[in-house]
Scaffold this motif. Structure first.
Motif, PDB file in Angstrom:
ATOM      1  N   PHE A 115     -24.256 -16.586  32.442  1.00 53.25           N
ATOM      2  CA  PHE A 115     -24.643 -17.954  32.791  1.00 53.25           C
ATOM      3  C   PHE A 115     -25.078 -18.706  31.536  1.00 53.25           C
ATOM      4  CE2 PHE A 115     -28.173 -20.847  33.488  1.00 53.25           C
ATOM      5  CZ  PHE A 115     -27.732 -21.693  34.498  1.00 53.25           C
ATOM      6  N   GLY A 116     -25.945 -18.081  30.756  1.00 54.08           N
ATOM      7  CA  GLY A 116     -26.439 -18.741  29.551  1.00 54.08           C
ATOM      8  C   GLY A 116     -25.332 -19.042  28.567  1.00 54.08           C
ATOM      9  N   ALA A 117     -24.413 -18.091  28.392  1.00 50.47           N
ATOM     10  CA  ALA A 117     -23.295 -18.296  27.468  1.00 50.47           C
ATOM     11  C   ALA A 117     -22.379 -19.415  27.945  1.00 50.47           C
ATOM     12  CB  ALA A 117     -22.514 -16.997  27.313  1.00 50.47           C
ATOM     13  N   ASP A 163     -10.694  -8.849  30.224  1.00 46.40           N
ATOM     14  CA  ASP A 163     -10.508  -8.633  28.797  1.00 46.40           C
ATOM     15  C   ASP A 163     -11.855  -8.285  28.160  1.00 46.40           C
ATOM     16  OD1 ASP A 163     -10.106  -8.798  26.055  1.00 46.40           O
ATOM     17  OD2 ASP A 163      -8.967 -10.680  26.140  1.00 46.40           O
ATOM     18  N   PRO A 164     -11.980  -7.135  27.511  1.00 47.66           N
ATOM     19  CA  PRO A 164     -13.257  -6.772  26.898  1.00 47.66           C
ATOM     20  C   PRO A 164     -13.781  -7.813  25.907  1.00 47.66           C
ATOM     21  CG  PRO A 164     -11.764  -4.895  26.933  1.00 47.66           C
ATOM     22  CD  PRO A 164     -10.957  -6.083  27.359  1.00 47.66           C
ATOM     23  N   ASP A 165     -12.876  -8.588  25.314  1.00 51.78           N
ATOM     24  CA  ASP A 165     -13.309  -9.605  24.362  1.00 51.78           C
ATOM     25  C   ASP A 165     -14.093 -10.725  25.036  1.00 51.78           C
ATOM     26  OD1 ASP A 165     -12.148  -8.245  22.271  1.00 51.78           O
ATOM     27  OD2 ASP A 165     -10.296  -9.426  22.307  1.00 51.78           O
ATOM     28  N   THR A 166     -14.008 -10.833  26.357  1.00 52.09           N
ATOM     29  CA  THR A 166     -14.748 -11.876  27.080  1.00 52.09           C
ATOM     30  C   THR A 166     -16.099 -11.374  27.573  1.00 52.09           C
ATOM     31  OG1 THR A 166     -13.814 -11.315  29.257  1.00 52.09           O
ATOM     32  CG2 THR A 166     -12.562 -12.856  27.877  1.00 52.09           C
ATOM     33  N   LEU A 167     -16.407 -10.100  27.343  1.00 52.30           N
ATOM     34  CA  LEU A 167     -17.618  -9.493  27.882  1.00 52.30           C
ATOM     35  C   LEU A 167     -18.731  -9.440  26.843  1.00 52.30           C
ATOM     36  CD1 LEU A 167     -15.996  -6.517  29.841  1.00 52.30           C
ATOM     37  CD2 LEU A 167     -16.572  -8.806  30.684  1.00 52.30           C
ATOM     38  N   ILE A 168     -19.953  -9.358  27.342  1.00 58.01           N
ATOM     39  CA  ILE A 168     -21.149  -9.283  26.504  1.00 58.01           C
ATOM     40  C   ILE A 168     -21.611  -7.830  26.442  1.00 58.01           C
ATOM     41  CG2 ILE A 168     -23.565  -9.982  26.284  1.00 58.01           C
ATOM     42  CD1 ILE A 168     -22.819 -12.566  27.791  1.00 58.01           C
ATOM     43  N   HIS A 208     -22.837  -8.330  34.733  1.00 60.47           N
ATOM     44  CA  HIS A 208     -23.126  -9.451  35.626  1.00 60.47           C
ATOM     45  C   HIS A 208     -22.152 -10.620  35.469  1.00 60.47           C
ATOM     46  CE1 HIS A 208     -26.950  -7.231  35.037  1.00 60.47           C
ATOM     47  NE2 HIS A 208     -27.116  -7.464  36.334  1.00 60.47           N
ATOM     48  N   VAL A 209     -20.852 -10.315  35.503  1.00 62.19           N
ATOM     49  CA  VAL A 209     -19.829 -11.326  35.219  1.00 62.19           C
ATOM     50  C   VAL A 209     -19.701 -12.372  36.319  1.00 62.19           C
ATOM     51  CG1 VAL A 209     -18.510  -9.794  33.720  1.00 62.19           C
ATOM     52  CG2 VAL A 209     -18.015  -9.826  36.176  1.00 62.19           C
ATOM     53  N   ASP A 260     -15.634 -18.730  35.568  1.00 65.26           N
ATOM     54  CA  ASP A 260     -14.353 -18.462  34.904  1.00 65.26           C
ATOM     55  C   ASP A 260     -14.060 -16.961  34.858  1.00 65.26           C
ATOM     56  OD1 ASP A 260     -13.879 -21.149  34.495  1.00 65.26           O
ATOM     57  OD2 ASP A 260     -14.709 -21.171  32.467  1.00 65.26           O
ATOM     58  N   LEU A 261     -15.073 -16.156  34.590  1.00 65.97           N
ATOM     59  CA  LEU A 261     -14.884 -14.705  34.579  1.00 65.97           C
ATOM     60  C   LEU A 261     -14.671 -14.169  35.993  1.00 65.97           C
ATOM     61  CD1 LEU A 261     -17.493 -13.492  31.931  1.00 65.97           C
ATOM     62  CD2 LEU A 261     -15.010 -13.533  31.710  1.00 65.97           C
ATOM     63  N   TRP A 262     -15.403 -14.706  36.937  1.00 67.39           N
ATOM     64  CA  TRP A 262     -15.267 -14.214  38.312  1.00 67.39           C
ATOM     65  C   TRP A 262     -13.876 -14.506  38.862  1.00 67.39           C
ATOM     66  CZ3 TRP A 262     -17.380 -10.452  40.502  1.00 67.39           C
ATOM     67  CH2 TRP A 262     -17.335 -10.263  41.884  1.00 67.39           C
ATOM     68  N   ALA A 263     -13.269 -15.596  38.416  1.00 70.30           N
ATOM     69  CA  ALA A 263     -11.897 -15.896  38.836  1.00 70.30           C
ATOM     70  C   ALA A 263     -10.962 -14.756  38.445  1.00 70.30           C
ATOM     71  CB  ALA A 263     -11.429 -17.208  38.206  1.00 70.30           C
ATOM     72  N   GLY A 264     -11.218 -14.125  37.307  1.00 66.14           N
ATOM     73  CA  GLY A 264     -10.407 -12.987  36.892  1.00 66.14           C
ATOM     74  C   GLY A 264     -10.606 -11.780  37.780  1.00 66.14           C
TER      75      GLY A 264
END
Length: 315
Positions: free
Chosen positions: A198-200, A109-114, A126-127, A132-136
């Protein structure tokens, strides 16, 4: 000069995937992280080749002639997308016109991206630094393999589900140990901006000398500003990366020393590539376990000596 499929001579003798009698799906992945996900999800039903091995920088990587042959012959090609493999995009998009070629991270989901500070209308790729993102991404790998080999869809789904449990356990471990780092010390200084997710995820200020891409340059003014930051915030450790030159990190340390402030290298992190083939750190879980454990220890946290599973190589 860009190589294209049309540039291959007939002597290369590329056969279509359907003509290759194989018991396993032939999978080519660009990065080690995607290859690892494909091996876990695919199990014995896949034969996976990674184009980029340990220490290889995907931002600058260009396909070789052997890469062109391997990807053209594969049943499925998995690449990251989000402009990570910038030098390969034209080739991969051309290949997708005739072969199964999927950018697995672009399913997020683009809303989860930086957003990217280096490139307009692009995202930080660098997801894999956020479990949690890598699970997607792993889920998209499962979906892709199932579409290519529907008879094995149940097996792929079961493997992906079991792996999701391991990813959740890693996320929990990461949160627990990183919370032991004193709040004022939660500043991560690295060679380039690979750790924003990671920081987020864990509440760290992340500072990369270079931008999201290692192709960007770090000027003297940038180095000087970061030296001032190290001194002003009393940051005592910075980190090198396995796939990026340590030249700029050492310039920071020397600059801080010139101002009477001691800074050490807190360890080597895996940013754009995993650890050695065949090692625990050569898996995505081992890679993240290593990073989290190394960061927490160097910045004053309390961590198990050999990481979450007791499997990290002790230096």
């Amino acid at each position: 000069m860009k190589r294209t499929l049309a540039a291959l001579s007939l002597s290369t003798a590329i056969l279509p995937a359907a003509a290759l009698a194989q018991e396993q799906l032939s999978v080519v992945a660009t990065t080690g992280m995607i290859a690892d996900a494909a091996r876990v999800v695919g199990g014995d039903l896949v034969d996976v080749q990674a184009l980029m091995g340990p220490g290889v920088d995907p931002h600058a990587y260009r396909q070789t002639r052997s890469d062109i042959v391997a990807t053209a012959r594969a049943d499925v090609v998995l690449w990251h997308g989000l402009y990570l493999e910038a030098q390969m995009e034209d080739f991969l998009q051309e290949l997708s016109e005739t072969n199964t070629v999927v950018a697995v991270a672009e399913a997020l989901d683009p809303d989860t991206l930086i957003g990217s500070e280096d490139y307009a209308d692009q995202f930080d790729p660098h997801v894999w630094m956020d479990p949690d993102l890598w699970a997607g991404v792993v889920q998209q790998v499962s979906v892709t393999l199932s579409e290519v080999h529907p008879d094995a869809a149940d097996q792929f789904a079961a493997n992906a589900s079991a792996y999701a449990d391991q990813i959740a356990a890693l996320a929990s471990y990461s949160e627990q140990v990183l919370m032991t780092v004193p709040e004022e010390a939660r500043v991560l200084v690295t060679a380039h901006d690979a750790f924003n997710y990671f920081g987020a995820a864990y509440g760290f200020d992340v500072v990369g000398i270079q931008g999201i891409s290692t192709e960007s340059e770090a000027g003297l003014q940038r180095i000087g500003a970061l030296v001032d930051l190290l001194v002003e915030r009393d940051i005592g450790a910075v980190f090198v990366e396995s796939s990026v030159s340590d030249r700029n990190i050492r310039a920071l340390i020397e600059g801080a020393a010139a101002q009477g402030h001691e800074v050490i290298i807190g360890g080597e992190l895996f940013s754009d590539a995993m650890g050695p083939d065949g090692s625990y750190e050569g898996t995505w879980i081992g890679m993240i376990d290593h990073n989290v454990t190394t960061i927490a220890r160097a910045l004053g946290g309390e961590v198990p000596e050999a990481g979450m599973q007791g499997a990290l190589a002790l230096n």
